[in-house]
Design a protein around this motif. Structure first.
Motif, PDB file in Angstrom:
ATOM      1  N   GLY A 194      -0.851  -9.039   1.476  1.00  0.00           N
ATOM      2  CA  GLY A 194      -1.766 -10.057   1.979  1.00  0.00           C
ATOM      3  C   GLY A 194      -1.138 -10.991   2.990  1.00  0.00           C
ATOM      4  N   ALA A 195       0.123 -11.370   2.745  1.00  0.00           N
ATOM      5  CA  ALA A 195       0.792 -12.288   3.673  1.00  0.00           C
ATOM      6  C   ALA A 195       0.960 -11.643   5.046  1.00  0.00           C
ATOM      7  CB  ALA A 195       2.152 -12.692   3.107  1.00  0.00           C
ATOM      8  N   THR A 196       1.282 -10.344   5.065  1.00  0.00           N
ATOM      9  CA  THR A 196       1.428  -9.624   6.335  1.00  0.00           C
ATOM     10  C   THR A 196       0.100  -9.557   7.075  1.00  0.00           C
ATOM     11  OG1 THR A 196       3.197  -8.267   5.400  1.00  0.00           O
ATOM     12  CG2 THR A 196       2.107  -7.427   7.373  1.00  0.00           C
ATOM     13  N   GLU A 208       4.579  -1.242   4.449  1.00  0.00           N
ATOM     14  CA  GLU A 208       5.932  -1.147   5.002  1.00  0.00           C
ATOM     15  C   GLU A 208       6.149   0.126   5.797  1.00  0.00           C
ATOM     16  OE1 GLU A 208      10.600  -1.278   3.466  1.00  0.00           O
ATOM     17  OE2 GLU A 208       8.953  -1.864   2.122  1.00  0.00           O
ATOM     18  N   TYR A 209       5.597   1.253   5.327  1.00  0.00           N
ATOM     19  CA  TYR A 209       5.919   2.534   5.949  1.00  0.00           C
ATOM     20  C   TYR A 209       4.803   3.111   6.820  1.00  0.00           C
ATOM     21  CZ  TYR A 209       9.853   2.437   2.725  1.00  0.00           C
ATOM     22  OH  TYR A 209      11.000   2.072   2.048  1.00  0.00           O
ATOM     23  N   ILE A 210       3.576   2.657   6.671  1.00  0.00           N
ATOM     24  CA  ILE A 210       2.465   3.209   7.463  1.00  0.00           C
ATOM     25  C   ILE A 210       1.757   2.114   8.265  1.00  0.00           C
ATOM     26  CG2 ILE A 210       0.326   4.546   7.409  1.00  0.00           C
ATOM     27  CD1 ILE A 210       1.215   5.730   4.757  1.00  0.00           C
ATOM     28  N   GLY A 211       1.347   1.053   7.596  1.00  0.00           N
ATOM     29  CA  GLY A 211       0.599  -0.026   8.245  1.00  0.00           C
ATOM     30  C   GLY A 211      -0.478  -0.533   7.318  1.00  0.00           C
ATOM     31  N   TRP A 212      -0.752  -1.843   7.345  1.00  0.00           N
ATOM     32  CA  TRP A 212      -1.673  -2.436   6.366  1.00  0.00           C
ATOM     33  C   TRP A 212      -3.088  -1.891   6.463  1.00  0.00           C
ATOM     34  CZ3 TRP A 212      -6.013  -4.897   8.026  1.00  0.00           C
ATOM     35  CH2 TRP A 212      -6.022  -5.472   9.306  1.00  0.00           C
ATOM     36  N   HIS A 213      -3.490  -1.403   7.642  1.00  0.00           N
ATOM     37  CA  HIS A 213      -4.854  -0.868   7.780  1.00  0.00           C
ATOM     38  C   HIS A 213      -5.110   0.260   6.779  1.00  0.00           C
ATOM     39  CE1 HIS A 213      -5.158  -3.029  11.647  1.00  0.00           C
ATOM     40  NE2 HIS A 213      -3.905  -2.635  11.839  1.00  0.00           N
ATOM     41  N   TRP A 214      -4.061   1.046   6.481  1.00  0.00           N
ATOM     42  CA  TRP A 214      -4.216   2.188   5.582  1.00  0.00           C
ATOM     43  C   TRP A 214      -4.302   1.784   4.124  1.00  0.00           C
ATOM     44  CZ3 TRP A 214      -5.592   6.962   6.853  1.00  0.00           C
ATOM     45  CH2 TRP A 214      -5.566   7.285   8.215  1.00  0.00           C
ATOM     46  N   VAL A 215      -4.016   0.521   3.824  1.00  0.00           N
ATOM     47  CA  VAL A 215      -4.250   0.009   2.473  1.00  0.00           C
ATOM     48  C   VAL A 215      -5.730   0.161   2.120  1.00  0.00           C
ATOM     49  CG1 VAL A 215      -4.351  -2.132   1.130  1.00  0.00           C
ATOM     50  CG2 VAL A 215      -2.295  -1.579   2.439  1.00  0.00           C
ATOM     51  N   PHE A 216      -6.583   0.046   3.137  1.00  0.00           N
ATOM     52  CA  PHE A 216      -8.034   0.159   2.930  1.00  0.00           C
ATOM     53  C   PHE A 216      -8.546   1.565   3.248  1.00  0.00           C
ATOM     54  CE2 PHE A 216      -7.010  -4.227   4.198  1.00  0.00           C
ATOM     55  CZ  PHE A 216      -7.386  -4.882   3.042  1.00  0.00           C
ATOM     56  N   TYR A 217      -7.973   2.202   4.261  1.00  0.00           N
ATOM     57  CA  TYR A 217      -8.430   3.542   4.623  1.00  0.00           C
ATOM     58  C   TYR A 217      -8.139   4.573   3.535  1.00  0.00           C
ATOM     59  CZ  TYR A 217      -8.901   1.789   9.430  1.00  0.00           C
ATOM     60  OH  TYR A 217      -9.266   1.075  10.542  1.00  0.00           O
ATOM     61  N   LEU A 240      14.614 -10.305  -7.972  1.00  0.00           N
ATOM     62  CA  LEU A 240      14.147  -9.014  -7.482  1.00  0.00           C
ATOM     63  C   LEU A 240      13.353  -9.191  -6.193  1.00  0.00           C
ATOM     64  CD1 LEU A 240      12.871  -7.277 -10.761  1.00  0.00           C
ATOM     65  CD2 LEU A 240      15.156  -7.228  -9.769  1.00  0.00           C
ATOM     66  N   SER A 241      13.263  -8.129  -5.421  1.00  0.00           N
ATOM     67  CA  SER A 241      12.388  -8.141  -4.251  1.00  0.00           C
ATOM     68  C   SER A 241      10.947  -7.953  -4.721  1.00  0.00           C
ATOM     69  CB  SER A 241      12.766  -7.020  -3.284  1.00  0.00           C
ATOM     70  OG  SER A 241      12.486  -5.751  -3.871  1.00  0.00           O
ATOM     71  N   VAL A 242      10.000  -8.165  -3.819  1.00  0.00           N
ATOM     72  CA  VAL A 242       8.586  -7.989  -4.173  1.00  0.00           C
ATOM     73  C   VAL A 242       8.323  -6.557  -4.631  1.00  0.00           C
ATOM     74  CG1 VAL A 242       6.232  -7.984  -3.265  1.00  0.00           C
ATOM     75  CG2 VAL A 242       7.796  -9.821  -2.633  1.00  0.00           C
ATOM     76  N   MET A 243       8.889  -5.590  -3.913  1.00  0.00           N
ATOM     77  CA  MET A 243       8.672  -4.194  -4.264  1.00  0.00           C
ATOM     78  C   MET A 243       9.311  -3.845  -5.604  1.00  0.00           C
ATOM     79  SD  MET A 243       6.682  -3.081  -2.072  1.00  0.00           S
ATOM     80  CE  MET A 243       6.677  -1.493  -2.845  1.00  0.00           C
ATOM     81  N   GLU A 244      10.522  -4.367  -5.847  1.00  0.00           N
ATOM     82  CA  GLU A 244      11.199  -4.106  -7.126  1.00  0.00           C
ATOM     83  C   GLU A 244      10.407  -4.687  -8.292  1.00  0.00           C
ATOM     84  OE1 GLU A 244      15.916  -3.979  -5.774  1.00  0.00           O
ATOM     85  OE2 GLU A 244      14.942  -5.899  -6.190  1.00  0.00           O
TER      86      GLU A 244
END
Length: 420
Positions: free
Chosen positions: A41-43, A166-175, A303-307
């Protein structure tokens, strides 16, 4: 009943299985999108120059989902699960597609609201449809599967959102929702069991409006309490008074309605009342602990967010084990062992989590999350089966949605309580 009327007694088993797969996929994407923006969300807000509106990405989804739950449940009793479910799926797909194309934060919030409307239809209608598709003795296994899917979606949402961003792009979070939604649509376009046609359909518009206003007031109160205004303040007092007034009006309206949105007689069904209390606890414990245990892992354990998201999978695994286990064994054990063990295990896990500090070993952190998942998994599917087996077939959607609604409200309350 007409000879052509499809019920769980005469539905083609292959068709039933395909419908169930479609319902499960739809429920999965709805649960994923409830939490998927928490890590990205922040990104998204930064790229859309809308950081000040960040919280509304989550709030808009939650508001619309919660308001839609009781409405969709009742409408599915009146019109059948299939048409209501497919409308929800279309709304969710439209919201997902447009969210991925968003060029401004305002557009993103509107699209998240549209997703929420769809999600508020998919989850309760999918849950209610189990009672149409399966006889009482077989419902537990299917509800156990849906309970596991619910946990998977809620738990994997943040991890999946982070990786895709991180690896594709936030647009694909929805696609990513689109192919699964298309498969769900194809599988559920087949013939569902339908309610008996009793003639004219009466919709409780007054009850719908008053209930929606009440839910909006409650959710916004807990969502902004302590942030936009203090716990003890004129705004809080005004919203509490408004909630009490709306509750009184709702009872009056529903007593007079021919087809009430939430029938007052549900309060006399002891199973439903106990289920609502337990589902409120479930919602508070699941969402509150999932949100703030991750914050603890990030800001205290380092920890990191992902961890932190990856460690949260321990809770998901625990939920899967007992949700599916209870579904398989419920006909042999009955409800009580699971409903007694769930709160005890969950409370023990929360107590152990309260003892954690900066020096807590990550193995213990994962173990406590796993234990909490075991406790929560004992409850969800067991509660839903007990409610459905005590409900009238003509009120299955309304009764199921009432319990789902309390769970959703509990999630909002849990976030606020844990924040305090």
């Amino acid at each position: 009943m007409s000879a052509k009327q499809i019920t769980y007694e005469n539905i083609d088993p292959k068709v039933r299985s395909m419908i169930m797969v479609g319902l499960t996929l739809a429920m999965l994407i709805a649960c994923l999108d409830g939490t998927i923006v928490s890590t990205c969300g922040a990104t998204i807000a930064s790229e859309l120059n809308g950081t000040a509106l960040y919280s509304w990405m989550i709030t808009a989804y939650m508001l619309c989902e919660t308001v839609m739950i009781p409405i969709s449940g009742k409408l599915s009793d009146l019109y059948g699960r299939k048409p209501v479910f497919l409308v929800g799926l279309v709304l969710f797909v439209e919201g997902s597609l447009l969210a991925g194309m968003s060029a401004s934060m305002e557009m993103m919030i509107a699209c998240r609201a549209l997703q929420g409307l769809g999600g508020g239809i998919l989850i309760p209608v999918a849950t209610a449809a189990v009672a149409d598709l399966y006889e009482p003795a077989k419902r537990a296994r299917m509800q156990g599967m849906l309970g596991a899917v619910f946990g998977i979606g809620m738990g994997l949402g943040p991890v999946l959102g982070g990786y895709i961003t991180e690896y594709i792009g936030w647009h694909w979070v929805f696609y990513i929702n689109l192919p699964m939604a298309v498969i769900a649509f194809v599988l559920t376009i087949r013939k569902f069991p339908m309610p008996v046609d009793d003639g004219e359909v009466l919709i409780d518009y007054k009850g719908m409006a008053v209930l929606s206003a009440l839910l909006l007031d409650i959710i916004l109160l807990f969502e902004f309490e302590g942030d936009r205004f203090e716990w003890v303040s004129p705004v809080t007092a005004a919203m509490v008074v408004l909630a009490l007034v709306l509750m009184y009006v709702l009872v009056k309206v529903e007593k007079k309605a021919a087809e009430p949105m939430l029938a007052p007689h549900l309060i006399h069904n002891r199973t439903v009342v106990v289920a609502c209390i337990m589902m409120l606890i479930f919602g508070i414990a699941l969402t509150g602990s999932m949100t703030y245990s991750s914050m603890f892992a990030i800001y205290v354990l380092g920890l990191s967010v992902m961890e932190a998201g990856e460690y949260a999978i321990a809770m998901v695994l625990g939920m899967m084990i007992t949700a599916m286990g209870s579904g398989q064994l419920l006909t042999r054990t009955g409800y009580r062992p699971w409903l007694a063990a769930g709160p005890v295990i969950g409370a023990a896990a929360l107590f152990l989590m309260s003892t954690m500090g900066p020096d807590t070993d990550l193995t213990y952190y994962a173990a406590y999350l796993f234990l909490l998942g075991l406790g929560l998994g004992c409850m969800m599917s067991t509660i839903m089966v007990s409610v459905q087996n005590s409900a009238k077939q003509s009120e299955m959607g309304m009764t199921t949605s009432a319990v789902n609604l309390i769970r959703s409200v509990g999630s909002t309350v849990g976030t606020a309580v844990f924040a305090s």
